[in-house]
Design a protein around this motif. Sequence first.
Motif, PDB file in Angstrom:
ATOM      1  N   THR A  38     -22.213  40.395  93.275  1.00 20.06           N
ATOM      2  CA  THR A  38     -21.657  40.498  91.912  1.00 20.06           C
ATOM      3  C   THR A  38     -20.611  39.416  91.610  1.00 20.06           C
ATOM      4  O   THR A  38     -20.344  39.140  90.447  1.00 20.06           O
ATOM      5  N   GLY A  39     -20.027  38.796  92.655  1.00 23.01           N
ATOM      6  CA  GLY A  39     -19.101  37.674  92.416  1.00 23.01           C
ATOM      7  C   GLY A  39     -19.803  36.579  91.616  1.00 23.01           C
ATOM      8  O   GLY A  39     -19.193  35.878  90.805  1.00 23.01           O
ATOM      9  N   TYR A  42     -19.562  37.084  87.847  1.00 24.81           N
ATOM     10  CA  TYR A  42     -18.241  36.694  87.329  1.00 24.81           C
ATOM     11  C   TYR A  42     -18.135  35.169  87.294  1.00 24.81           C
ATOM     12  O   TYR A  42     -17.590  34.584  86.364  1.00 24.81           O
ATOM     13  N   ARG A  43     -18.670  34.525  88.321  1.00 20.07           N
ATOM     14  CA  ARG A  43     -18.644  33.063  88.366  1.00 20.07           C
ATOM     15  C   ARG A  43     -19.520  32.466  87.260  1.00 20.07           C
ATOM     16  O   ARG A  43     -19.149  31.509  86.593  1.00 20.07           O
ATOM     17  N   VAL A 103     -12.085  31.817  87.850  1.00 17.95           N
ATOM     18  CA  VAL A 103     -12.739  33.124  87.949  1.00 17.95           C
ATOM     19  C   VAL A 103     -11.748  34.296  88.096  1.00 17.95           C
ATOM     20  O   VAL A 103     -11.962  35.350  87.484  1.00 17.95           O
ATOM     21  N   SER A 107     -11.966  37.304  85.348  1.00 19.10           N
ATOM     22  CA  SER A 107     -12.393  38.602  85.895  1.00 19.10           C
ATOM     23  C   SER A 107     -11.320  39.676  85.782  1.00 19.10           C
ATOM     24  O   SER A 107     -11.572  40.823  86.138  1.00 19.10           O
ATOM     25  N   ARG A 113     -14.783  42.723  82.166  1.00 16.03           N
ATOM     26  CA  ARG A 113     -15.192  43.647  83.239  1.00 16.03           C
ATOM     27  C   ARG A 113     -16.116  44.730  82.682  1.00 16.03           C
ATOM     28  O   ARG A 113     -17.124  45.059  83.290  1.00 16.03           O
ATOM     29  N   GLY A 133     -19.293  43.223  96.300  1.00 12.29           N
ATOM     30  CA  GLY A 133     -18.242  42.808  95.364  1.00 12.29           C
ATOM     31  C   GLY A 133     -16.872  43.277  95.815  1.00 12.29           C
ATOM     32  O   GLY A 133     -16.551  43.276  97.004  1.00 12.29           O
ATOM     33  N   ARG A 134     -16.055  43.674  94.818  1.00 13.16           N
ATOM     34  CA  ARG A 134     -14.701  44.145  95.114  1.00 13.16           C
ATOM     35  C   ARG A 134     -14.520  45.612  94.725  1.00 13.16           C
ATOM     36  O   ARG A 134     -13.681  46.304  95.272  1.00 13.16           O
ATOM     37  N   ASP A 135     -15.298  46.037  93.705  1.00 14.97           N
ATOM     38  CA  ASP A 135     -15.091  47.353  93.107  1.00 14.97           C
ATOM     39  C   ASP A 135     -16.400  48.124  92.991  1.00 14.97           C
ATOM     40  O   ASP A 135     -16.541  48.984  92.139  1.00 14.97           O
ATOM     41  N   ARG A 184      -5.920  34.377  96.489  1.00 16.33           N
ATOM     42  CA  ARG A 184      -7.034  35.151  95.903  1.00 16.33           C
ATOM     43  C   ARG A 184      -6.929  36.627  96.282  1.00 16.33           C
ATOM     44  O   ARG A 184      -7.121  37.499  95.443  1.00 16.33           O
ATOM     45  N   ASP A 188      -6.718  39.705  93.683  1.00 19.34           N
ATOM     46  CA  ASP A 188      -7.757  40.740  93.690  1.00 19.34           C
ATOM     47  C   ASP A 188      -7.172  42.132  93.954  1.00 19.34           C
ATOM     48  O   ASP A 188      -7.624  43.123  93.393  1.00 19.34           O
ATOM     49  N   ARG A 191      -4.449  43.302  90.760  1.00 21.58           N
ATOM     50  CA  ARG A 191      -4.724  43.355  89.322  1.00 21.58           C
ATOM     51  C   ARG A 191      -4.765  44.824  88.872  1.00 21.58           C
ATOM     52  O   ARG A 191      -5.068  45.718  89.678  1.00 21.58           O
TER      53      ARG A 191
END
Length: 226
Positions: A38-39, A42-43, A103, A107, A113, A133-135, A184, A188, A191
């Motif tokens: 999923t990054g 966003y990119r 990014v 993001s 989002r 991803g992150r989430d 980064r 991340d 936020r």
Amino acid sequence: MVENLKPGIIAIDGPVAVGKSSVGSMLARRLGYVFFDTGMIYRAFTWKVIESGIPPTDEEEICRLVDATRFEFVAVQGWRLSPIIDGEDVSSGLLCPRVEELVPVTSKIAGVRRALVSQQRRFAGRGKVVMAGRDIGTVVLPRAELKIFLAASTEERTKRRHSELVERGENTDLETVMTELKKRDEMDMNRTISPLKPADDAVIVNTEGLSLEQVVDKIFALAADR
Ligand code: DC
């Protein structure tokens, strides 16, 4: 290919350079699933913002752009998904320094989002997907049957990212890579919307000192167990 494997969706989250992409890609291939990093979405959208000339501070205009953008995902090599933005394959520009720098800014915009999470859910609806991803485990797919959070020390991740960059022919040193990586991580994790953190029901897999195959074996065993 594993038949009748229970988890239709496997979520893999974790910080920068922990190996989400390599692990997710190899796992998906082994399971006969597709891999969605999923990054990259966003990119890809950040690339679109740069192309359109909208200043990164103009959140309202950026949100209008995200709502007007058409996102498609095509499978390359059969199992790895690549984003197509308004009919254009932008994958070759997604790791460039300008995208890398912007990014984290795009993001963290709520409207961006919302739109991109909805695209990710739309895709996950088809099942048989490993999504990284992150989430993913916390926000995008809180009902994923298997959630993995990959972990490794800052030093280990710095070494991995440094080797990747050197392999790509970039001239950089460990100290610069570590500074960037910490910056980064900080953005991340801190936020307000969807910060990076393990879901309560995620399995934390520490990848320190393990080979790619060993990490994939571990997750494969967890998936087979569900
Ligand atoms: O995984 P990556 O480095 O390609 O991700 C690029 C950026 O996208 C990263 O700085 C945070 C953001 N991102 C996000 O906010 N949520 C995701 N699910 C994936 C990436």
